[in-house]
Design a protein around this motif. Structure first.
Motif, PDB file in Angstrom:
ATOM      1  N   LEU A  38       0.839  -1.205   0.046  1.00  0.00           N
ATOM      2  CA  LEU A  38       0.001   0.095  -0.030  1.00  0.00           C
ATOM      3  C   LEU A  38       0.911   1.204   0.059  1.00  0.00           C
ATOM      4  N   LYS A  39       2.044   1.366   0.465  1.00  0.00           N
ATOM      5  CA  LYS A  39       2.978   2.195   0.586  1.00  0.00           C
ATOM      6  C   LYS A  39       3.490   2.682  -0.921  1.00  0.00           C
ATOM      7  N   ILE A  40       3.793   1.692  -1.146  1.00  0.00           N
ATOM      8  CA  ILE A  40       4.427   1.622  -2.782  1.00  0.00           C
ATOM      9  C   ILE A  40       3.364   2.411  -3.752  1.00  0.00           C
ATOM     10  N   LEU A  41       1.992   1.740  -3.687  1.00  0.00           N
ATOM     11  CA  LEU A  41       0.835   2.094  -4.403  1.00  0.00           C
ATOM     12  C   LEU A  41       0.762   3.685  -4.268  1.00  0.00           C
ATOM     13  N   LEU A  42       0.604   4.090  -2.795  1.00  0.00           N
ATOM     14  CA  LEU A  42       0.607   5.503  -2.304  1.00  0.00           C
ATOM     15  C   LEU A  42       1.618   6.351  -3.196  1.00  0.00           C
ATOM     16  N   SER A  43       2.803   6.087  -2.868  1.00  0.00           N
ATOM     17  CA  SER A  43       4.030   6.527  -3.339  1.00  0.00           C
ATOM     18  C   SER A  43       4.066   6.851  -4.974  1.00  0.00           C
ATOM     19  N   LYS A  44       3.608   6.061  -5.527  1.00  0.00           N
ATOM     20  CA  LYS A  44       3.909   5.857  -7.013  1.00  0.00           C
ATOM     21  C   LYS A  44       2.767   6.619  -7.405  1.00  0.00           C
ATOM     22  N   GLY A  45       1.400   6.622  -6.777  1.00  0.00           N
ATOM     23  CA  GLY A  45       0.302   7.478  -7.288  1.00  0.00           C
ATOM     24  C   GLY A  45       0.414   8.825  -6.777  1.00  0.00           C
ATOM     25  N   LEU A  46       1.186   9.076  -6.033  1.00  0.00           N
ATOM     26  CA  LEU A  46       1.304  10.540  -5.395  1.00  0.00           C
ATOM     27  C   LEU A  46       2.622  11.172  -6.482  1.00  0.00           C
ATOM     28  N   GLY A  47       3.256  10.296  -6.705  1.00  0.00           N
ATOM     29  CA  GLY A  47       4.624  10.647  -7.574  1.00  0.00           C
ATOM     30  C   GLY A  47       4.025  11.015  -9.110  1.00  0.00           C
ATOM     31  N   LEU A  48       3.250  10.112  -9.511  1.00  0.00           N
ATOM     32  CA  LEU A  48       2.744  10.517 -10.935  1.00  0.00           C
ATOM     33  C   LEU A  48       1.714  11.647 -10.738  1.00  0.00           C
ATOM     34  N   GLY A  49       1.152  11.617  -9.876  1.00  0.00           N
ATOM     35  CA  GLY A  49       0.078  12.870  -9.604  1.00  0.00           C
ATOM     36  C   GLY A  49       0.812  14.116  -9.876  1.00  0.00           C
ATOM     37  N   ILE A  50       1.981  14.127  -8.686  1.00  0.00           N
ATOM     38  CA  ILE A  50       2.717  15.444  -8.898  1.00  0.00           C
ATOM     39  C   ILE A  50       3.351  15.736 -10.224  1.00  0.00           C
ATOM     40  N   VAL A  51       3.835  14.725 -11.040  1.00  0.00           N
ATOM     41  CA  VAL A  51       4.437  14.770 -12.202  1.00  0.00           C
ATOM     42  C   VAL A  51       3.439  15.374 -13.268  1.00  0.00           C
TER      43      VAL A  51
END
Length: 247
Positions: A38-51
């Protein structure tokens, strides 16, 4: 049908948002509370959202300058130091093969910051200098990304981001304080940068494990928070330059 849907979902999520083992853990075994995944999913989702959001973050600032035909209130030194920090982050991330979701916004913010720097020079009557600056920026970036630049130099450039961010934001804060207003600074841009840098603390720890990257975003968040606080404080303050022109 269910197999086709599962296959499509897997192609969308793996490896963009989840490694295959986490996909199996969550969607095959239905372990919806598996914290590491879940931490990986949150991090990837946040990262792509920021990009994705970074494509638009500084456009309000660009449009505000163009609309006013003025860059009053913007510190050129602050813009240049921010550009240096963004360039350093991007080059450091590329050379260390960090995932694009952990640094992609640096590319788009860098392009927008270059545009703002050119506009500041242009509206100061230094258009030729602005064109030369664009050419030099492109050349420096090519050299930094080439094999000619040692890894030690790239690491040093990233390490210099913290003082660059601090000095750049303090210069902008000093300009705001001296003017008694925030001029053509865009509130939307400032608050988006503040929120993005806060989110990047988590994603950089999760995706890169690099203390240098995480530390840079901690410092960036504090400095962006200072400018955001000034925007709130000077919210109703008006720039006096129009009145001066009328006298």
């Amino acid at each position: 049908m269910a197999t086709e849907v599962d296959g499509l979902l897997k192609r969308v999520l793996v490896p963009i948002l989840l490694p295959e083992k986490c996909y199996d853990q969550i969607f095959i075994q239905w372990d919806l509370l598996h914290v590491p995944c879940l931490k990986i999913l949150l991090s990837k989702g946040l990262g792509l959202g920021i990009v994705a959001g970074s494509l638009l973050v500084k456009l309000p600032q660009v449009f505000k300058i163009l609309g006013a035909k003025s860059a009053e209130g913007l510190s050129l030194q602050s813009v240049m130091l921010e550009l240096m920090a963004l360039t350093g982050t991007m080059v450091y991330s590329i050379t260390n093969n960090f995932p694009f979701s952990s640094w992609g916004e640096a590319l788009f913010l860098m392009l927008q910051t270059v545009t703002i720097a050119f506009l500041v020079l242009h509206y100061r009557g230094q258009t030729v200098k602005g064109v030369a600056f664009l050419a030099c920026s492109a050349l420096v970036l090519l050299v930094l990304l080439s094999p000619l630049t040692p890894q030690a130099v790239v690491t040093l450039l990233q390490a210099s981001n913290m003082p660059a961010v601090v000095v750049g934001r303090l210069l902008q804060a000093a300009t705001n304080y001296r003017n008694g207003h925030t001029g053509q600074l865009s509130a939307i841009t400032v608050f988006l940068l503040f929120g993005g840098s806060l989110a990047r603390i988590f994603t950089s720890i999760q995706e890169t494990g690099d203390p240098l990257m995480a530390g840079t975003f901690v410092v960036s968040s504090l400095c962006n928070g200072l400018i955001a606080a000034q925007l709130v404080f000077y919210w109703n303050a008006k720039a006096p330059h129009k009145k001066k022109k009328e006298q």
